[in-house]
Scaffold this active site. Structure first.
Site, PDB file in Angstrom:
ATOM      1  CG  ASP A   1      -1.850   1.052   1.350  1.00  0.00           C
ATOM      2  OD1 ASP A   1      -1.855   1.944   0.093  1.00  0.00           O
ATOM      3  OD2 ASP A   1      -2.173   1.341   2.254  1.00  0.00           O
TER       4      ASP A   1
ATOM      5  CG  ASP B   1      -3.843   4.356  -2.345  1.00  0.00           C
ATOM      6  OD1 ASP B   1      -3.217   3.460  -2.087  1.00  0.00           O
ATOM      7  OD2 ASP B   1      -4.863   4.542  -1.769  1.00  0.00           O
TER       8      ASP B   1
END
Length: 416
Positions: free
Chosen positions: A89, A295
């Protein structure tokens, strides 16, 4: 993905997919430049989600959830080493995994990490400066550094901030690695996800903690598009040798915002649908710097409402098909019914400094179910957006914290 303790944008976007695809990193492979690389291998799993409707929030970071397109990164912690598979992430910092005891935790297939079985585990004292490297570090009655790291979809991990030995390729070890030992974890995780591997810019992220052991704080990834044969892997590289270089590379500077130590924020000037340019904002000629962040934990690209509405209208205008209407499973998403891949228009994301990324329909239209293709964008009322991993596929994307820029190189990641 990310934490409520940070000030940047967080979204929850849930999607309906017939097959949920997870990725994990296979055993790490050495390269010849001091860094290391790893394959991202996909698994087909039953979907736990049955909704194709965005649920958008205005602050924080993107969520932790069992999304199609998540990437599970494999590392080892402890002595003897225990394999951990967590969501890779770039939208959050903390590396954490579920630990024994874990009375209020979500179910996972593999055993939880047991600190008592590791000879190198140590809790961080609340009086230590290390406790303050994470904004949520607080002192427990036992004088340990407790943490609470929340996500905007109400997912949450609580536990003890600790140090361990991290084992990477060729048995190379990083001692004193700071991680979260979660004892109270909840949210939309599936049972293959043992936690999160935070790859953000903050002090406790994986790249910040290991970067100088492998030639610098930089990494890159090449993600295969959705629908690729699961036997074909993606790749992620860390440290020296991970630079994205050569013909066809374009770079845009990172934008650092006050109070935001985590995100990889860049400036999007606008998006073209075919030859029709849509500026980021229709109300001003001045483009706000750092209006998007990359992201890897969010599949769709999320745009401010104004740009999203204009994008949908122009795509609808250029696709010579009638969109699907009145399907409660699809919500307000722009979707088309077709037996073959949708022949939609080419989209181009225009980033600052003449970086123009051409996106084909394989990156911009995703099939949530057989015979249906939907625009892989959604909306938010915030002024800041998210560049999701659907649009990131088929590019080598380099994150260089040493020189403070992000590089893109169009690549067929299925052949890498």
């Amino acid at each position: 993905m990310g934490s409520l303790t940070k000030s940047h944008l967080c979204f929850l976007v849930t999607f309906l997919f017939a097959i949920h695809v997870l990725h994990y990193i296979s055993p790490l492979e050495a390269n010849n430049h001091g860094g290391f690389s790893a394959r991202l291998i996909r698994k087909n799993l039953p979907s736990r989600r049955s909704i194709f409707q965005p649920n958008i929030y205005n602050s924080g970071e993107s969520p932790v959830n069992a999304y199609l397109g998540q990437y599970l990164m494999e590392v080892s912690i402890g002595t003897p080493p225990v394999t951990i598979q967590g969501i890779a992430d770039t939208g959050s910092d903390l590396v954490w995994t579920q630990c024994v005891p874990c009375d209020n935790c979500y179910k996972q297939q593999k055993p939880l990490f047991n600190p008592k079985k590791s000879s190198t585990y140590s809790n961080i004292a609340c009086t230590s400066q290390l406790c303050h490297k994470l904004d949520t570090g607080v002192c427990s009655p036992q004088k340990q550094c407790n943490y609470s790291y929340g996500y905007e979809d109400s997912s949450l991990t609580k536990g003890v901030l600790a140090q361990e030995t991290l084992t990477l390729e060729q048995n190379r070890k990083v001692s004193g690695f700071i991680f979260g030992c979660g004892h109270n974890d909840k949210g939309g995780f599936n049972d293959h996800e043992m936690g999160i591997i935070g790859l953000g810019r903050g002090e406790v992220s994986l790249i910040s903690q290991i970067g100088y052991n492998f030639g610098g704080k930089l990494f890159s990834m090449c993600l295969v598009p959705f629908g690729t044969d699961p036997s074909i892997s993606s790749e992620i590289r860390f440290g020296s040798g991970s630079e994205v270089i050569g013909h066809g590379v374009d770079s845009t500077p990172l934008v650092f915002k006050e109070g935001d130590k985590t995100t990889y924020s860049v400036t999007l000037n606008g998006i073209s649908v075919g030859h029709k340019f849509l500026p980021f904002s229709s109300s001003s000629q001045n483009v706000a710097k750092g209006n998007m962040f990359l992201d890897s934990g969010t599949p769709p690209t999320i745009l401010p409402q104004d740009l999203y509405d204009r994008l949908v209208a122009e795509v609808r205008n250029q696709v010579k098909m009638e969109p699907i209407k009145d399907d409660p499973q699809l919500g307000n998403q722009l979707c088309y019914k077709t037996k073959t891949n949708l022949r939609g228009p080419m989209l181009t994301a225009h980033f600052f400094d003449h970086v123009n990324l051409q996106l084909s329909p394989i990156q911009t239209f995703i099939p949530p179910k057989d015979g249906v293709f939907c625009l892989a964008f959604t909306n938010t009322s915030s002024a800041v957006g998210v560049y999701g991993n659907f649009a990131q596929s088929n590019f080598w994307i380099g994150y260089d914290l040493e020189h403070q820029f992000i590089s893109f190189k169009a690549t067929d990641c299925t052949k890498h």
